[in-house]
Design a protein around this motif. Structure first.
Motif, PDB file in Angstrom:
ATOM      1  N   THR A 134       3.783 -31.367  13.363  1.00 49.19           N
ATOM      2  CA  THR A 134       2.435 -31.280  13.909  1.00 49.19           C
ATOM      3  C   THR A 134       2.121 -32.535  14.719  1.00 49.19           C
ATOM      4  OG1 THR A 134       1.478 -32.174  11.862  1.00 49.19           O
ATOM      5  CG2 THR A 134       1.554 -29.763  12.087  1.00 49.19           C
ATOM      6  N   ASP A 158      -2.969 -24.625  15.414  1.00 51.74           N
ATOM      7  CA  ASP A 158      -2.062 -24.934  14.303  1.00 51.74           C
ATOM      8  C   ASP A 158      -1.173 -26.133  14.551  1.00 51.74           C
ATOM      9  OD1 ASP A 158      -3.135 -22.591  13.447  1.00 51.74           O
ATOM     10  OD2 ASP A 158      -1.242 -21.530  13.207  1.00 51.74           O
ATOM     11  N   LYS A 191      -4.268 -22.295   8.273  1.00 54.31           N
ATOM     12  CA  LYS A 191      -4.461 -22.238   9.721  1.00 54.31           C
ATOM     13  C   LYS A 191      -4.761 -20.784  10.096  1.00 54.31           C
ATOM     14  CE  LYS A 191      -2.971 -26.533  10.524  1.00 54.31           C
ATOM     15  NZ  LYS A 191      -3.534 -27.531  11.368  1.00 54.31           N
TER      16      LYS A 191
END
Length: 160
Positions: free
Chosen positions: A36, A58, A67
């Motif tokens: 991420t 997300d 998410k």
């Protein structure tokens, strides 16, 4: 308004390999170990060198439980508001005051099964095959599948 680049993606795996070149150029990591992308609460990339880059959905590293597509939509609205604030701000005399992502009130997903049955998951607790799930889902979502909430985003003849 236009942008130089946008990445639109779907799926369950975070794909952020394209950040490697930018990380190399800046000499810093922009991603968490799970892939991420690190962001500030304003959804801007977590480096002051690139404050005009926003990350919604997300792929960003903000906490907040599950998410959901609806969360990505809410984040996109926040990004749009912050971009407009930046565009309208005279940066020579003032620094723009941007909104922070608050994570919304609750993580919830409701799946209707016909008009009177359904499964509800709220903050990680699933209510399926129970009167709670059936009643809440049938009254909240099964009426029109939230079409009325999104109708203004899809006006008649929008694709004509």
């Amino acid at each position: 308004y236009t942008s130089d680049i946008q990445f639109l993606a779907t799926g369950t795996k975070v794909r952020s390999e394209y950040m490697a070149t930018l990380e190399h150029h800046l000499g810093t990591s922009l991603r968490e170990k799970n892939g991420t992308i690190k962001v500030k609460p304003t959804l801007q990339l977590a480096t002051n060198a690139l404050s005009n880059i926003f990350v919604a959905g997300d792929v960003n590293s903000l906490p907040g439980g599950a998410k959901y597509a609806v969360k990505a939509g809410e984040q996109a609205q926040l990004v749009a508001a912050n971009l407009i604030t930046m565009i309208n701000c005279d940066t020579k005399s003032a620094k723009p005051v941007l909104q922070n992502w608050d994570g919304s009130v609750m993580n919830m997903i409701a799946v209707p099964i016909g008009k009177s049955l359904g499964v509800l998951q709220a903050s990680g607790i699933a209510f399926g095959k129970s009167c709670v799930g059936d009643i809440v889902v049938s009254r909240v979502k099964a009426k029109d599948y939230f079409v009325s909430k999104r109708a203004k985003e899809f006006p008649p003849n929008a694709n004509a």
